[in-house]
Write a protein that holds these residues in place. Structure first.
Motif, PDB file in Angstrom:
ATOM      1  N   SER A   7      51.091  41.857 -28.242  1.00 56.05           N
ATOM      2  CA  SER A   7      51.666  42.134 -26.911  1.00 56.05           C
ATOM      3  C   SER A   7      50.663  42.693 -25.920  1.00 56.05           C
ATOM      4  N   VAL A   8      49.416  42.317 -26.080  1.00 58.45           N
ATOM      5  CA  VAL A   8      48.396  42.742 -25.114  1.00 58.45           C
ATOM      6  C   VAL A   8      48.084  41.547 -24.211  1.00 58.45           C
ATOM      7  N   ASP A   9      48.148  41.773 -22.916  1.00 57.26           N
ATOM      8  CA  ASP A   9      47.802  40.707 -21.970  1.00 57.26           C
ATOM      9  C   ASP A   9      46.284  40.671 -21.809  1.00 57.26           C
ATOM     10  N   LEU A  10      45.686  39.618 -22.340  1.00 55.45           N
ATOM     11  CA  LEU A  10      44.219  39.508 -22.315  1.00 55.45           C
ATOM     12  C   LEU A  10      43.702  39.015 -20.970  1.00 55.45           C
ATOM     13  N   ALA A  11      44.616  38.589 -20.097  1.00 59.11           N
ATOM     14  CA  ALA A  11      44.181  37.996 -18.827  1.00 59.11           C
ATOM     15  C   ALA A  11      44.296  38.970 -17.658  1.00 59.11           C
ATOM     16  N   MET A  12      44.442  40.247 -17.958  1.00 61.03           N
ATOM     17  CA  MET A  12      44.532  41.217 -16.852  1.00 61.03           C
ATOM     18  C   MET A  12      43.197  41.327 -16.137  1.00 61.03           C
ATOM     19  N   PRO A  23      47.359  17.311 -19.536  1.00 59.96           N
ATOM     20  CA  PRO A  23      47.819  18.540 -18.879  1.00 59.96           C
ATOM     21  C   PRO A  23      47.110  19.767 -19.444  1.00 59.96           C
ATOM     22  N   ALA A  24      46.807  20.692 -18.573  1.00 57.39           N
ATOM     23  CA  ALA A  24      46.217  21.961 -18.998  1.00 57.39           C
ATOM     24  C   ALA A  24      46.904  23.058 -18.215  1.00 57.39           C
ATOM     25  N   ILE A  25      46.859  24.257 -18.750  1.00 49.63           N
ATOM     26  CA  ILE A  25      47.448  25.401 -18.033  1.00 49.63           C
ATOM     27  C   ILE A  25      46.322  26.313 -17.580  1.00 49.63           C
ATOM     28  N   VAL A  26      46.310  26.632 -16.284  1.00 50.45           N
ATOM     29  CA  VAL A  26      45.375  27.646 -15.787  1.00 50.45           C
ATOM     30  C   VAL A  26      46.129  28.972 -15.881  1.00 50.45           C
ATOM     31  N   ALA A  27      45.752  29.772 -16.885  1.00 46.65           N
ATOM     32  CA  ALA A  27      46.592  30.920 -17.269  1.00 46.65           C
ATOM     33  C   ALA A  27      46.302  32.159 -16.445  1.00 46.65           C
ATOM     34  N   LYS A  28      47.384  32.795 -15.981  1.00 51.85           N
ATOM     35  CA  LYS A  28      47.275  34.098 -15.314  1.00 51.85           C
ATOM     36  C   LYS A  28      47.632  35.210 -16.282  1.00 51.85           C
ATOM     37  N   VAL A  29      48.361  34.824 -17.336  1.00 50.12           N
ATOM     38  CA  VAL A  29      48.789  35.787 -18.348  1.00 50.12           C
ATOM     39  C   VAL A  29      48.552  35.163 -19.710  1.00 50.12           C
ATOM     40  N   VAL A  30      47.951  35.913 -20.619  1.00 55.43           N
ATOM     41  CA  VAL A  30      47.806  35.455 -22.002  1.00 55.43           C
ATOM     42  C   VAL A  30      48.157  36.652 -22.887  1.00 55.43           C
ATOM     43  N   VAL A  31      49.411  36.687 -23.339  1.00 61.00           N
ATOM     44  CA  VAL A  31      49.854  37.819 -24.152  1.00 61.00           C
ATOM     45  C   VAL A  31      49.700  37.433 -25.622  1.00 61.00           C
TER      46      VAL A  31
END
Ligand code: HEC
Length: 297
Positions: free
Chosen positions: A168-173, A156-164
């Motif tokens: 507390s900075v979302d690097l996936a914006m 299993p892998a996660i395709v990330a839309k958000v990586v905080v």
């Protein structure tokens, strides 16, 4: 509370709030935030699956159960595998990365994640296979080294839309490219148009002809300038929409000078629709709350 700022930004159409750099929000808020983000993104997509909070261990050992689901997961960064991929584990295990780690693919990652620091990730669970990922995630190239591809294949892998991250900075914006001169010019007009339109609406509602006249003058000029920007850019349809908007302003002027406030209100509503029609086709919003001209296709 700060989460509300981002929610407000996501909901704002006529008065967008910009999301300040490094806005903080709690990991718990990520789920709410995502559902708002999804709900607000044009074109209207069918509502996504709810996000389920999960532990990394549970995902690693029950993968069949979660493939295709949206999950949020707070875990420690393990091996950093590439610019856009890393593993997470239930808790930091310095230099002993076990079989229970979970691969995270972040098609957008604006900065590096740090090993052993906690991150909160949200996204869809997939079974890792580079060919499948290429089909599923438009424009994303799996950039893992070959040994890592073999290690995680089928897991299993996660395709990330958000990586905080732990700050507390979302690097996936999804951040916008630098503004082009045309976008700067348009943006300046829109920043005049938006408050003038709001004030005009208020003036018309209150039957105040001096307020209306003042704002009508601002809008006429700003829409004429908007029209010429699109003309220079060679986008006939957008040029026409700017022209239409100007015509609605003219109609409002006629009604207000003639004292027909009901007719003026109707034209204000029509003008509002012009704003929305043009935005739907030609405006694009980024995750930091800023806007650009929408690229074709
Ligand atoms: C002909 C097309 C068009 C029309 C008509 C139009 N807009 Fe825009 N608007 C745009 C585009 C394109 C952008 C994004 C460009 C940018 O800001 O860089 C934009 C951006 C905006 C923004 C965001 C500015 C910012 O960056 O903060 C606001 C607010 C706005 N428009 C309000 C309005 C309102 C209110 C109306 C109607 C009274 C209107 N617009 C009519 C095309 C249009």
């Amino acid at each position: 509370m700060l989460t509300l700022t981002r929610s407000a930004a996501l909901q704002g159409c006529s008065t967008p709030a910009r999301r300040p750099e490094g806005l903080r929000y709690t990991s718990l808020a990520v789920v709410a935030l995502l559902s708002i983000a999804h709900a607000q993104q044009p074109p209207p997509a069918p509502p996504g699956k709810p996000y389920v909070p999960l532990a990394a261990d549970a995902l690693a050992s029950n993968s069949d159960h979660y493939v295709g689901e949206n999950v949020t997961l707070t875990a420690a960064v393990g091996r950093v595998l590439s610019r856009s991929a890393f593993a997470v584990e239930q808790r930091p295990v310095v230099a002993k990365h076990d079989a229970k780690d979970v691969l995270v693919l972040a098609p957008i990652l604006n900065g590096p994640v740090e090993p052993d620091k906690y991150v909160t990730v949200a996204g869809e669970v997939v079974r890792f296979d580079p060919a499948e990922i290429a089909k599923k995630v438009k424009g994303y190239q799996v950039d893992l080294p070959p040994d890592a591809i073999e290690k995680y294949r089928g897991r299993p892998a996660i395709v990330a839309k958000v990586v905080v991250n732990d700050k507390s900075v979302d690097l996936a914006m999804r951040l916008p490219p630098p503004e082009t001169p045309e976008e700067k010019a348009l943006d300046a007009r829109m920043k005049k148009i938006a408050p003038a339109f709001a004030a005009l609406r208020g003036g018309v509602d209150a039957s105040k002809s001096d307020v209306a006249a003042q704002q009508i003058a601002v809008l006429k000029q700003a829409f004429a300038e908007t029209e010429s920007i699109w003309k220079q850019k060679g986008v006939a349809e957008a040029m026409k929409l700017a022209q239409d908007a100007r015509k609605h302003v003219d109609a409002i002027e006629q009604s207000t000078t003639g004292g027909d406030w009901e007719a003026a209100k109707k034209s204000v509503a029509t003008l509002n629709q012009s704003c929305q029609t043009c935005h739907a086709s030609y405006r694009e919003r980024f995750d930091d709350g800023s806007y650009r001209i929408k690229k074709a296709g």
